[in-house]
Motif scaffolding. Sequence first.
Motif, PDB file in Angstrom:
ATOM      1  N   VAL A   1       0.839  -1.198   0.000  1.00  0.00           N
ATOM      2  CA  VAL A   1       0.000   0.000   0.000  1.00  0.00           C
ATOM      3  C   VAL A   1       0.877   1.252   0.000  1.00  0.00           C
ATOM      4  O   VAL A   1       0.636   2.201  -0.758  1.00  0.00           O
ATOM      5  N   LEU A   2       1.896   1.257   0.836  1.00  0.00           N
ATOM      6  CA  LEU A   2       2.796   2.409   0.913  1.00  0.00           C
ATOM      7  C   LEU A   2       3.446   2.694  -0.438  1.00  0.00           C
ATOM      8  O   LEU A   2       3.524   3.859  -0.869  1.00  0.00           O
ATOM      9  N   GLN A   3       3.882   1.665  -1.131  1.00  0.00           N
ATOM     10  CA  GLN A   3       4.525   1.868  -2.430  1.00  0.00           C
ATOM     11  C   GLN A   3       3.551   2.490  -3.426  1.00  0.00           C
ATOM     12  O   GLN A   3       3.917   3.410  -4.170  1.00  0.00           O
ATOM     13  N   VAL A   4       2.308   2.003  -3.437  1.00  0.00           N
ATOM     14  CA  VAL A   4       1.310   2.562  -4.362  1.00  0.00           C
ATOM     15  C   VAL A   4       1.071   4.039  -4.049  1.00  0.00           C
ATOM     16  O   VAL A   4       1.020   4.880  -4.957  1.00  0.00           O
ATOM     17  N   TRP A   5       0.921   4.377  -2.779  1.00  0.00           N
ATOM     18  CA  TRP A   5       0.661   5.775  -2.421  1.00  0.00           C
ATOM     19  C   TRP A   5       1.862   6.667  -2.743  1.00  0.00           C
ATOM     20  O   TRP A   5       1.689   7.797  -3.207  1.00  0.00           O
ATOM     21  N   ARG A   6       3.064   6.171  -2.496  1.00  0.00           N
ATOM     22  CA  ARG A   6       4.249   6.977  -2.826  1.00  0.00           C
ATOM     23  C   ARG A   6       4.340   7.220  -4.329  1.00  0.00           C
ATOM     24  O   ARG A   6       4.685   8.329  -4.778  1.00  0.00           O
ATOM     25  N   GLU A   7       4.027   6.206  -5.110  1.00  0.00           N
ATOM     26  CA  GLU A   7       4.061   6.376  -6.560  1.00  0.00           C
ATOM     27  C   GLU A   7       2.968   7.353  -7.004  1.00  0.00           C
ATOM     28  O   GLU A   7       3.213   8.248  -7.828  1.00  0.00           O
ATOM     29  N   ALA A   8       1.774   7.200  -6.456  1.00  0.00           N
ATOM     30  CA  ALA A   8       0.671   8.097  -6.828  1.00  0.00           C
ATOM     31  C   ALA A   8       0.966   9.540  -6.461  1.00  0.00           C
ATOM     32  O   ALA A   8       0.540  10.471  -7.154  1.00  0.00           O
ATOM     33  N   ASP A   9       1.710   9.724  -5.392  1.00  0.00           N
ATOM     34  CA  ASP A   9       2.036  11.075  -4.923  1.00  0.00           C
ATOM     35  C   ASP A   9       2.886  11.839  -5.937  1.00  0.00           C
ATOM     36  O   ASP A   9       2.938  13.074  -5.897  1.00  0.00           O
ATOM     37  N   THR A  10       3.552  11.127  -6.839  1.00  0.00           N
ATOM     38  CA  THR A  10       4.415  11.771  -7.832  1.00  0.00           C
ATOM     39  C   THR A  10       3.687  12.027  -9.154  1.00  0.00           C
ATOM     40  O   THR A  10       4.289  12.593 -10.073  1.00  0.00           O
ATOM     41  N   ILE A  11       2.432  11.619  -9.268  1.00  0.00           N
ATOM     42  CA  ILE A  11       1.708  11.707 -10.542  1.00  0.00           C
ATOM     43  C   ILE A  11       0.604  12.750 -10.420  1.00  0.00           C
ATOM     44  O   ILE A  11      -0.406  12.515  -9.741  1.00  0.00           O
ATOM     45  N   PRO A  12       0.746  13.900 -11.040  1.00  0.00           N
ATOM     46  CA  PRO A  12      -0.227  14.985 -10.834  1.00  0.00           C
ATOM     47  C   PRO A  12      -1.624  14.676 -11.311  1.00  0.00           C
ATOM     48  O   PRO A  12      -2.588  15.280 -10.822  1.00  0.00           O
ATOM     49  N   GLU A  13      -1.778  13.746 -12.244  1.00  0.00           N
ATOM     50  CA  GLU A  13      -3.121  13.403 -12.709  1.00  0.00           C
ATOM     51  C   GLU A  13      -3.949  12.695 -11.641  1.00  0.00           C
ATOM     52  O   GLU A  13      -5.175  12.621 -11.748  1.00  0.00           O
ATOM     53  N   ILE A  14      -3.290  12.139 -10.632  1.00  0.00           N
ATOM     54  CA  ILE A  14      -3.992  11.488  -9.518  1.00  0.00           C
ATOM     55  C   ILE A  14      -4.068  12.485  -8.376  1.00  0.00           C
ATOM     56  O   ILE A  14      -3.055  12.882  -7.810  1.00  0.00           O
ATOM     57  N   GLU A  15      -5.276  12.878  -8.036  1.00  0.00           N
ATOM     58  CA  GLU A  15      -5.465  13.973  -7.090  1.00  0.00           C
ATOM     59  C   GLU A  15      -5.589  13.506  -5.642  1.00  0.00           C
ATOM     60  O   GLU A  15      -5.175  14.207  -4.719  1.00  0.00           O
ATOM     61  N   HIS A  16      -6.206  12.328  -5.421  1.00  0.00           N
ATOM     62  CA  HIS A  16      -6.501  11.917  -4.056  1.00  0.00           C
ATOM     63  C   HIS A  16      -6.351  10.409  -3.911  1.00  0.00           C
ATOM     64  O   HIS A  16      -6.381   9.676  -4.908  1.00  0.00           O
ATOM     65  N   ALA A  17      -6.169   9.957  -2.673  1.00  0.00           N
ATOM     66  CA  ALA A  17      -6.007   8.535  -2.380  1.00  0.00           C
ATOM     67  C   ALA A  17      -6.811   8.203  -1.129  1.00  0.00           C
ATOM     68  O   ALA A  17      -6.915   9.010  -0.208  1.00  0.00           O
ATOM     69  N   TRP A  18      -7.346   6.956  -1.091  1.00  0.00           N
ATOM     70  CA  TRP A  18      -8.309   6.582  -0.059  1.00  0.00           C
ATOM     71  C   TRP A  18      -8.021   5.186   0.488  1.00  0.00           C
ATOM     72  O   TRP A  18      -7.509   4.325  -0.214  1.00  0.00           O
ATOM     73  N   LEU A  19      -8.410   5.003   1.745  1.00  0.00           N
ATOM     74  CA  LEU A  19      -8.500   3.689   2.382  1.00  0.00           C
ATOM     75  C   LEU A  19      -9.966   3.436   2.735  1.00  0.00           C
ATOM     76  O   LEU A  19     -10.798   4.338   2.629  1.00  0.00           O
ATOM     77  N   PHE A  20     -10.289   2.205   3.177  1.00  0.00           N
ATOM     78  CA  PHE A  20     -11.619   1.999   3.741  1.00  0.00           C
ATOM     79  C   PHE A  20     -11.515   1.767   5.237  1.00  0.00           C
ATOM     80  O   PHE A  20     -10.429   1.774   5.816  1.00  0.00           O
ATOM     81  N   ASP A  21     -12.660   1.595   5.898  1.00  0.00           N
ATOM     82  CA  ASP A  21     -12.696   1.520   7.357  1.00  0.00           C
ATOM     83  C   ASP A  21     -13.408   0.249   7.790  1.00  0.00           C
ATOM     84  O   ASP A  21     -14.613   0.251   8.052  1.00  0.00           O
ATOM     85  N   HIS A  22     -12.646  -0.843   7.851  1.00  0.00           N
ATOM     86  CA  HIS A  22     -13.157  -2.102   8.383  1.00  0.00           C
ATOM     87  C   HIS A  22     -12.111  -2.688   9.319  1.00  0.00           C
ATOM     88  O   HIS A  22     -10.899  -2.538   9.093  1.00  0.00           O
ATOM     89  N   LEU A  23     -12.563  -3.365  10.349  1.00  0.00           N
ATOM     90  CA  LEU A  23     -11.664  -3.927  11.356  1.00  0.00           C
ATOM     91  C   LEU A  23     -11.329  -5.389  11.096  1.00  0.00           C
ATOM     92  O   LEU A  23     -10.409  -5.927  11.710  1.00  0.00           O
ATOM     93  N   MET A  24     -12.074  -6.009  10.187  1.00  0.00           N
ATOM     94  CA  MET A  24     -11.840  -7.390   9.794  1.00  0.00           C
ATOM     95  C   MET A  24     -12.094  -7.499   8.299  1.00  0.00           C
ATOM     96  O   MET A  24     -12.773  -6.640   7.721  1.00  0.00           O
ATOM     97  N   PRO A  25     -11.559  -8.518   7.644  1.00  0.00           N
ATOM     98  CA  PRO A  25     -11.796  -8.666   6.205  1.00  0.00           C
ATOM     99  C   PRO A  25     -13.283  -8.812   5.894  1.00  0.00           C
ATOM    100  O   PRO A  25     -14.011  -9.516   6.598  1.00  0.00           O
TER     101      PRO A  25
END
Length: 286
Positions: free
Chosen positions: A12-36
């Motif tokens: 997940v960290l790698q994807v977010w770091r890569e997205a952070d360098t691409i201006p066409e991608i404006e925002h990034a999200w997680l979801f909120d669950h405590l179990m699968p």
Amino acid sequence: MTAPSQVDYHDVLQVWREADTIPEIEHAWLFDHLMPIFGDPSGPAYEGWTLLSALAAQTRRLRLGLLVTSNRFRPPAMLAKIAATVDIVSGGRLDFGIGVGSRPSHPLARHEYEAHGLPFHDTAHAVGSLAEACTVIRRLWTEAEPFDFHGTYVQLTGAFGNPKPVQGPHPPILIGGRSAATLRVAAEHADLWNIPGGDIDDVVRRSALLDRYCTEIGRDPASITRSIHLQVSYDQPSITRDAIGEAIDAGFRHIVLGLPAPYPADVTRWVTDELIITSAYYDSPI
């Protein structure tokens, strides 16, 4: 959107770091669950706000949030404190996503409440407490003096939030959901409204209902940005491109693309090239 379940933190960290360098991608999200809620029921599922704070500290540009926080998991005053902390850590990049929580009809989602000793109230309680939570959270973010709050579901004495979020007057509030009751809460409190994709005709009807509720309370429906979550198909990107086009034609300009795990190599560049830049609808970051 990278669901923080059935996946490794470093992926997940790698994807977010890569997205952070691409201006066409404006925002990034997680979801909120405590179990699968999908895949191996004994697999990993990370706590959303803790992970969001870690990712906020390791990105610089992306707006970020949870799609969406379950109002059932955390008392609203505590949630206001958590969110203000993440807004500060991120330097003012938080979009505050919140909703009533999991549908009672989803047995895997409901189980996570029982497994963590959390009450799972009926729909009326869930929607009523969401409306009060939005009121309390906004006041904690903006008011300079302590206050008491005596609602039907939320009781606070001497409530006060400090430090305040970086963003003024407060982080944008995104409310997620499709039920009529939730749309009434969104009409009153939301800066953005998000709905899961699927039947585009139903999505359009829900958006029109939100318009009606806004009009009834004297609010301009255009003041609420329409947001939609669309699942990405790696094998058939044309399906996702078509869904993006339908959503934009329906007035949804805030597009959240859900990335299934495991993530292909350079997935953020692939998303940019195959789903954003090549789209006939592309004219600004999504």
